[in-house]
Motif scaffolding. Structure first.
Motif, PDB file in Angstrom:
ATOM      1  N   ASP A   1      -5.981   1.279  -0.570  1.00 23.71           N
ATOM      2  CA  ASP A   1      -6.890   0.309  -1.180  1.00 23.71           C
ATOM      3  C   ASP A   1      -6.202  -0.314  -2.391  1.00 23.71           C
ATOM      4  OD1 ASP A   1      -8.916  -1.122  -2.348  1.00 23.71           O
ATOM      5  OD2 ASP A   1     -10.272   0.589  -2.618  1.00 23.71           O
TER       6      ASP A   1
ATOM      7  N   GLY B   1      -8.135  -4.569   0.099  1.00 17.04           N
ATOM      8  CA  GLY B   1      -8.479  -4.325  -1.303  1.00 17.04           C
ATOM      9  C   GLY B   1      -7.977  -5.375  -2.268  1.00 17.04           C
TER      10      GLY B   1
ATOM     11  N   GLN C   1       0.831  -1.205   0.000  1.00 16.47           N
ATOM     12  CA  GLN C   1       0.000   0.000   0.000  1.00 16.47           C
ATOM     13  C   GLN C   1       0.865   1.255   0.000  1.00 16.47           C
ATOM     14  OE1 GLN C   1      -2.323  -1.158   3.395  1.00 16.47           O
ATOM     15  NE2 GLN C   1      -3.917  -2.100   2.141  1.00 16.47           N
TER      16      GLN C   1
ATOM     17  N   GLY D   1      -8.104  -0.153  -5.534  1.00 14.77           N
ATOM     18  CA  GLY D   1      -8.588   1.201  -5.824  1.00 14.77           C
ATOM     19  C   GLY D   1      -8.538   1.546  -7.307  1.00 14.77           C
TER      20      GLY D   1
END
Ligand code: ZN
Length: 185
Positions: free
Chosen positions: A88, A117, A81, A91
Motif C-alpha cells: 500500500d 495506494g 511497492q 500506507g
C-alpha cells in the motif's frame, strides 16, 4: 526491467520537483523503450508527491517477459511497492505517492491504480488518440473514470504533455513493432 533503464536513470536527477519534469521523464522513457526495442511505447514513474523524488520507473514489458499484465503502470507500481516494503503506497508511515504515466491507464491498470495506494495520478494525455495512432486496445473504461478515482482519494491531472506523448506513439507505429492486444469483444 531492461538494463538500459538504470543506466539512463544514473545520468539523471533523482528528484523532479515539478509535474512537468515528471511527465517529461516518463514520455522520454516511453520513447527509449521503443528505441531499445524492449517493449511498447509506455512508461510510468512513481514519485514522492511532495518532494518529487523518483521511487521507481517502469516500462511496458509484455512481449519480452511473456506476462500480459506487464504494463508500465504495473511494473512501476510493483517496483515501488517492493522497494518500500509495502503493498500500500498510501500506507502508514509513508509519504503520499504519485503515479505519472505517458497516457491514461487501460482497463486493467485503472484497477491497479486504485489498489496501489497512490494519492495522485498525472497523465501526459488521455482519450482515443493512442488507439487511433497505434492500434492498441485500451479496453472498456467507465465513462467517469476520473470521478471514480477522485471518489477514492486519488487526484487526477491530465493533458500535461499530450503532443509529446502522441509523437512517441507515431514513432512506435512507424517502427513496425508488435501491437499486443487482448481479445476484443
Ligand atoms: Zn495497462
Amino acid at each position: 526491467m531492461p538494463d538500459w533503464i538504470e543506466q539512463e536513470l544514473a545520468k539523471r536527477s533523482e528528484v523532479y520537483p515539478t509535474l512537468d519534469s515528471r511527465v517529461a521523464l516518463v514520455v522520454e522513457f516511453s520513447r527509449l523503450n521503443i528505441e531499445h526495442k524492449t517493449g511498447g511505447p509506455f512508461a510510468a514513474g512513481v514519485f514522492e508527491l511532495a518532494s518529487g523524488r523518483l521511487v521507481s520507473l517502469g516500462v511496458n514489458r509484455v512481449v519480452a517477459s511473456c506476462v500480459s499484465s506487464a504494463h508500465a503502470e504495473f511494473t512501476a507500481l510493483s517496483l515501488a511497492q517492493q522497494r518500500l516494503g509495502s503493498f500500500d503506497l498510501g500506507g502508514p508511515g509513508l509519504p503520499d505517492h504519485e503515479l505519472v504515466v505517458n497516457w491514461r491507464p487501460c482497463a486493467m491498470c485503472f484497477g491497479a491504480v486504485i489498489w496501489s495506494g497512490v494519492r495522485s495520478l498525472a497523465l501526459a494525455g488521455s482519450g482515443s488518440a493512442v488507439e487511433e495512432i497505434t492500434g492498441f486496445d485500451e479496453g472498456p473504461l467507465v465513462d467517469d473514470w476520473i470521478g471514480e478515482l477522485n471518489n477514492r482519494g486519488i487526484k487526477v491531472a491530465d493533458n500535461l504533455a499530450r503532443e509529446a506523448a502522441c509523437e512517441v506513439f507515431r514513432a512506435f507505429r512507424d517502427s513496425n513493432q508488435l501491437v499486443y492486444n487482448a481479445r476484443r469483444g
